[in-house]
Design a protein around this motif. Structure first.
Motif, PDB file in Angstrom:
ATOM      1  N   LYS A 286      48.427 -37.228  30.338  1.00  0.00           N
ATOM      2  CA  LYS A 286      49.737 -36.644  30.062  1.00  0.00           C
ATOM      3  C   LYS A 286      49.755 -35.157  30.432  1.00  0.00           C
TER       4      LYS A 286
ATOM      5  N   TRP B 255      59.149 -37.114  24.219  1.00  0.00           N
ATOM      6  CA  TRP B 255      58.484 -36.147  23.342  1.00  0.00           C
ATOM      7  C   TRP B 255      58.378 -36.681  21.910  1.00  0.00           C
TER       8      TRP B 255
ATOM      9  N   TYR C 289      44.462 -38.584  21.285  1.00  0.00           N
ATOM     10  CA  TYR C 289      45.677 -39.027  20.593  1.00  0.00           C
ATOM     11  C   TYR C 289      45.455 -40.295  19.778  1.00  0.00           C
TER      12      TYR C 289
ATOM     13  N   TYR D 263      53.110 -34.795  22.419  1.00  0.00           N
ATOM     14  CA  TYR D 263      52.871 -36.232  22.648  1.00  0.00           C
ATOM     15  C   TYR D 263      52.413 -37.019  21.420  1.00  0.00           C
TER      16      TYR D 263
END
Ligand SMILES: [Zn+2]
Length: 579
Positions: free
Chosen positions: A512, A532, A501, A435
């Motif tokens: 996610k 992706w 992230y 991710y």
């Protein structure tokens, strides 16, 4: 792969532990600890990683189940890549393959466990009251023996703990409590003692596999682990309800085939319910609660129950062959090249199974673990792109049958191609980050060995931090391939995707992963998705390469930290090797 589950739980618990302060984050590389050249690291790209995932997770590879056409395609693809990159065949027979003999064992479900106490005879029913099997490759097993309660059944030198106290339990049926002894803090009896069995965290002594192994060592006729679970609170030392323990025994189970046809393993491995245990103990004049109290004391001694147990089990054995793929880069220092750093990633998946709602029945295993294999190939390629190999040798092992019980890695660790006392470290890859870039790296079992320090330093150079597994009480460190190396004494590292992230709101990474776990984990839909982004995987792989590279160039052996349950084994191994 079980790391996803860990992270999901970290998500739910919102327990995050950042172990590196901002001040440390920007530290320059330590002198003498230079990483691989940038030109080598830059060989790893999102496209190169993706191309391997695409091939390995394609329908043509049939979900990569061991002993199928999918296995043939998978191991040949990985071996061809190793060859193309320029790795030498990793096996001493000049091939890229290590054969792994596997047994599939199906136990008949109608056995009865007869327990006799004085004139009273109890008949326990398979599945309802107990479950049992043998991993010995025999069609009939069982026991006809006296029962002994051995508390937690633990021998842990680092805690000065021995539940057997020299009592001979050969030929006995051992009743054992599950989990670590929950020793209380003498000053705060409401809390667990953090100095004993890592407090709340589970040590290997708490796992049922340990309980069976120590029983075999002691020459017992069988083990019945007492399944303690409270259905009302949905909690208990067993960590899961009876249905799960039972479920493990009522399917075909897989195990390695050792040279002795597993005859050195304990004759019967089983579980018994807590109510039935109480009944047996009561009939024998003991109180389960009283014996449990004694069992958390260091001075506990085995208790002969005056009960006799008889069991006969029948099973069918299927023998299959599978394969680990092994490639090698020889070290550049003549004095150190007989020492190895090992990278592992399991190639196997669930194969072809029940169709999902869309009618898809191929379990492509794109994330789990085509991605780890792609990582393994790419880290190998980056090593080969360095102008000079590191001083020690590097071994790349793609292991089989992880999903069937960590079998390929167990086979390697028990039948190492190069001696374990010269295997300095192991780094495992099971599921890459898909991710995007993260500010963190998750480490299951953080703090176990000095490999964590090398990883922390390298992560800091990427301006990233290490994050510990949020649920150490669940023992996830013992549930992936690195563990088999740890168990044999080799310092082993299990790093994985972070959850914080860059450019995403807090909690996004967790969400996610949650989605993946619910919708795709071990399902036909574990496929490459349009969203992706492998930039984070690339950064992680460069980090894992840096760790292996530095370890391979260092003068020192990585070590277990004091208190790690594998330290005694390593120390003994090194003492014998004269180091
Ligand atoms: Zn996996």
């Amino acid at each position: 792969m079980q790391r996803i589950m860990v992270s999901l739980c970290s998500v739910l618990l919102l327990l995050t532990i950042a172990l590196v302060s901002t001040a440390q984050k920007r530290k320059a590389p330590a002198a003498g600890a230079l990483g691989p050249p940038t030109t080598a690291l830059e060989v790893i790209t999102a496209d190169s990683v993706m191309s391997h995932i695409k091939t390995l997770s394609s329908d043509e590879f049939e979900g990569r189940a061991p002993a199928t056409h999918g296995e043939e395609l998978s191991i040949n693809y990985i071996a061809d890549q190793f060859k193309k990159i320029g790795l030498e065949p990793g096996n001493t027979d000049g091939t890229y393959f290590q054969k792994v003999p596997v047994a599939g064992i199906t136990t008949k479900q109608d056995a009865e466990l007869k327990v006799k106490v004085g004139s009273k005879e109890m008949k326990l029913k398979y599945k309802d009251d107990f479950v049992a099997r043998t991993v010995r490759l025999i069609e009939r097993g069982g026991f006809d023996s006296d029962m002994v309660f051995v508390g937690y059944g633990v021998v842990a030198p680092e805690y000065g703990w021995d539940d057997y106290k020299g009592v001979d339990v050969r030929g006995k049926v051992l009743l054992m409590l599950v989990n670590d002894p929950p020793v209380r803090d003498p000053k705060h009896p409401s809390q667990l003692d953090n100095k004993m069995f890592k407090g709340k965290a589970m040590t290997y002594y708490g796992r049922w596999t340990y309980k069976y192994e120590i029983a075999a060592e002691k020459g017992a006729a069988g083990v019945l682990i007492i399944h303690e679970w409270d259905d009302k609170t949905n909690s208990g030392p067993a960590a899961y309800p009876w249905a799960v323990a039972r479920g493990m025994m009522v399917v075909e189970n897989f195990d390695l085939i050792a040279k002795d046809n597993n005859m050195s393993r304990v004759n019967v491995e089983g579980w018994i319910t807590e109510p039935k245990t109480r009944e047996i103990m009561q009939a024998a004049g003991f109180s389960f609660d009283e014996l449990k109290k004694q069992a958390v004391r260091r001075d506990f001694k085995p208790v002969a129950l005056g009960a006799h147990a008889k069991l006969e089990i029948e099973q069918k054995i299927r023998r299959i062959n599978s394969t680990n793929v092994v490639g090698k880069i020889e070290g550049s220092d003549p004095k150190l090249k007989d020492q190895y750093v090992i990278y592992t990633a399991h190639w196997d998946g669930y194969g072809i199974g029940l169709p999902d709602a869309k009618g898809d029945k191929i379990y492509n295993g794109a994330l789990d673990n085509a991605s780890g294999c792609a990582g393994l190939i790419e880290v190998a390629r980056a090593f080969k792109a360095s102008p000079k190999p590191p001083r020690r040798s590097i071994l790349f092992v793609s292991v089989t049958a992880e999903e069937k019980g960590l079998i390929g890695s167990k086979y390697y660790a028990e039948n190492p191609i190069y001696p374990l006392n010269k295997t300095v470290a192991e780094i495992n890859m099971d599921g890459l980050n898909q991710y995007g870039r993260t500010k963190d790296v998750t480490v299951v079992g953080l703090g176990n060995s000095t490999l964590d320090d090398v990883l922390m330093q390298a992560a800091a150079e990427q301006e990233r931090v290490l994050r510990a597994d949020a649920e150490p009480e669940k023992g996830f460190y013992y549930r992936s391939d690195h563990f088999n190396f740890a168990k044999e004494g080799v310092p082993a590292l299990d790093p994985g995707a972070g959850i914080d992230y860059i450019g995403k709101p807090a909690g996004w990474g967790m969400k996610k992963r949650d989605e993946y776990t619910v919708h795709d984990y071990h399902k036909p839909s574990d496929e490459i998705k349009p969203d992706w982004d492998l930039s984070g995987a690339v950064e992680d792989l460069r980090l894992f390469m840096t760790v292996g590279y530095r370890v391979a160039n260092s003068d020192k052996y990585p070590e277990w930290k004091p208190g790690a349950e594998f330290k005694a084994k390593r120390d003994e191994m090194m003492r014998k090797a004269g180091k």
